[in-house]
Design a protein around this motif. Structure first.
Motif, short mmCIF file in Angstrom:
data_model
loop_
_atom_site.label_atom_id
_atom_site.label_comp_id
_atom_site.label_asym_id
_atom_site.label_seq_id
_atom_site.Cartn_x
_atom_site.Cartn_y
_atom_site.Cartn_z
N ILE A 84 0.86 -1.19 0.00
CA ILE A 84 0.00 0.00 0.00
C ILE A 84 0.89 1.24 0.00
CG2 ILE A 84 -1.77 1.30 1.23
CD1 ILE A 84 -2.84 -1.31 0.14
N ASP A 90 -5.83 4.88 2.08
CA ASP A 90 -6.24 3.77 1.23
C ASP A 90 -7.25 2.86 1.93
OD1 ASP A 90 -5.06 2.50 -1.51
OD2 ASP A 90 -5.77 0.93 -0.16
N THR A 91 -8.21 2.35 1.18
CA THR A 91 -9.22 1.45 1.74
C THR A 91 -9.16 0.06 1.10
OG1 THR A 91 -10.87 2.21 0.11
CG2 THR A 91 -10.79 3.38 2.23
N THR A 92 -8.03 -0.27 0.46
CA THR A 92 -7.92 -1.53 -0.27
C THR A 92 -8.12 -2.74 0.64
OG1 THR A 92 -6.45 -0.55 -1.91
CG2 THR A 92 -6.42 -2.94 -1.73
N LYS A 95 -11.68 -3.25 1.39
CA LYS A 95 -12.39 -3.67 0.19
C LYS A 95 -12.19 -5.16 -0.10
CE LYS A 95 -12.82 0.34 -2.87
NZ LYS A 95 -12.31 0.96 -4.14
N GLU A 121 -12.87 -3.65 -8.86
CA GLU A 121 -12.32 -2.53 -8.07
C GLU A 121 -11.12 -2.99 -7.24
OE1 GLU A 121 -15.42 -0.96 -5.69
OE2 GLU A 121 -16.58 -0.15 -7.38
N CYS A 122 -11.23 -4.15 -6.63
CA CYS A 122 -10.15 -4.65 -5.77
C CYS A 122 -8.90 -4.96 -6.57
CB CYS A 122 -10.61 -5.91 -5.03
SG CYS A 122 -11.79 -5.56 -3.71
N ARG A 124 -7.95 -3.73 -9.37
CA ARG A 124 -7.34 -2.49 -9.85
C ARG A 124 -6.68 -1.71 -8.72
NH1 ARG A 124 -10.36 -4.39 -13.46
NH2 ARG A 124 -10.22 -3.82 -15.66
N SER A 125 -7.27 -1.73 -7.54
CA SER A 125 -6.66 -1.05 -6.39
C SER A 125 -5.36 -1.74 -5.99
CB SER A 125 -7.62 -1.06 -5.20
OG SER A 125 -8.74 -0.26 -5.44
N ASN A 129 -1.57 -0.01 -6.35
CA ASN A 129 -0.67 0.12 -5.20
C ASN A 129 0.62 -0.67 -5.39
OD1 ASN A 129 -1.69 1.68 -2.70
ND2 ASN A 129 -3.53 0.65 -3.42
#
Length: 309
Positions: A84, A90-92, A95, A121-122, A124-125, A129
């Motif tokens: 991260i 960040d909220t990865t 998620k 979404e996950c 790609r996050s 990172n």
């Protein structure tokens, strides 16, 4: 460090060439692997200075053998944290925990729909990172959690659309490029292939990107998938998969050495003639324009004997 990566790329491309994969032992097939055989981490050294990329051991695993996906992925996350860049913003992590719980509910029949948007979404996050940490952070990248989540999501996904950036018309093959470097050069590329259940995720390699995927057919109406990057001579990579049968899709040839003639800018693949042409980028038309009708390289489609000439 970036210069070092570039030198590694150049050496790899100079040593690599185009070849066939004749042995069925080397082919990707539809054999599902027992989850107990899943060696979670597979450390790959990419330089003499202890700069490593740690990958999960990828395969077509039977995730149905896992009693509780949430506990399984929590145990992976404890040993292999997601890289991260700015943890406070960040909220990865939150998620991905929600994502795994949704996949668990779906596979046990407690949710009607697969969480395709959340999976997208996950991934790609995580890829964003991972790439930015690899560009600017410590010289150590842990890919394990992202790749395990990718394999699990692929196994349960009823369709490929939300897993990939590009796909074939039959929805049986697609590409997800996992992050780019600071100057838009590639990091990692993954191929998703349809299997008896869901899809299998296959890592095509470090420092590669697939910018096009083609669904092709030979004179005998046999189907093929060509994963292709013609961007420059340094990034010239081709992988050819043959659909031998509905449950048997295998890699039969690949090429990582670009044909060269003079001051080459790029290449154009003519899927109707199965040839590559030398090309330049037309800024006005926003497309590649071939500079000659002369063939730079030809693709031969012939089952296991397919190859690049």
């Amino acid at each position: 460090m970036k210069i070092k990566y570039l030198l590694i790329l150049i050496v790899l491309f100079m040593e690599a060439g185009c070849h066939h994969k004749q042995s069925s032992e080397d082919s990707d097939n539809d054999s599902i692997v027992n989850i107990r055989e899943m060696g979670i981490a597979d450390t790959t050294t990419i330089s003499d200075d202890d700069e490593r990329i740690v990958h999960a051991k990828m395969g077509y695993y039977d995730f149905d053998q896992i009693e509780n996906l949430v506990s399984f992925f929590d145990s992976i996350l404890a040993k292999h944290p997601i890289p991260i860049w700015l943890p406070e913003e960040d909220t990865t992590n939150q998620k991905v925990k929600r994502c795994v719980a949704r996949i668990e509910a779906y596979r046990k029949g407690k949710a009607q729909f697969f969480p395709d948007t959340l999976v997208s979404e996950c991934l790609r996050s995580i890829s964003f990172n991972t790439a930015i940490v690899n560009n600017h952070g410590p010289e150590y990248t842990d890919m394990v959690y992202g790749e395990c989540l990718m394999m699990c999501a692929a196994f349960y996904s009823p369709d490929i659309t939300y897993l990939v950036e590009m796909q074939t018309p039959d929805h049986c093959a697609g590409i997800f490029n996992y992050g780019t470097s600071y100057n838009r050069q590639p990091w990692w590329s993954y191929l998703f292939l349809k299997r008896k259940k869901g899809y299998e995720a296959i890592c095509l390699g470090d420092f590669v990107a697939v910018r096009s995927i083609f669904q092709l057919e030979d004179a005998q109406k046999r189907k093929y998938y060509l994963c292709s990057d013609n961007n420059t001579s340094l990034e010239f990579n081709q992988w050819l998969y043959w659909v031998k049968g509905e449950d048997d899709i295998r890699r039969v040839a690949d090429c990582h050495k670009a044909p060269m003639e003079g001051d080459v800018e790029s290449y154009y693949f003519d899927k109707n003639r199965l040839i590559w042409k030398y090309a330049i980028w037309d800024e006005t038309k926003k497309q590649l324009i071939s500079t000659s009708d002369k063939s730079a390289m030809t693709l031969r489609l012939d089952g296991e004997r397919s190859g690049f000439e």
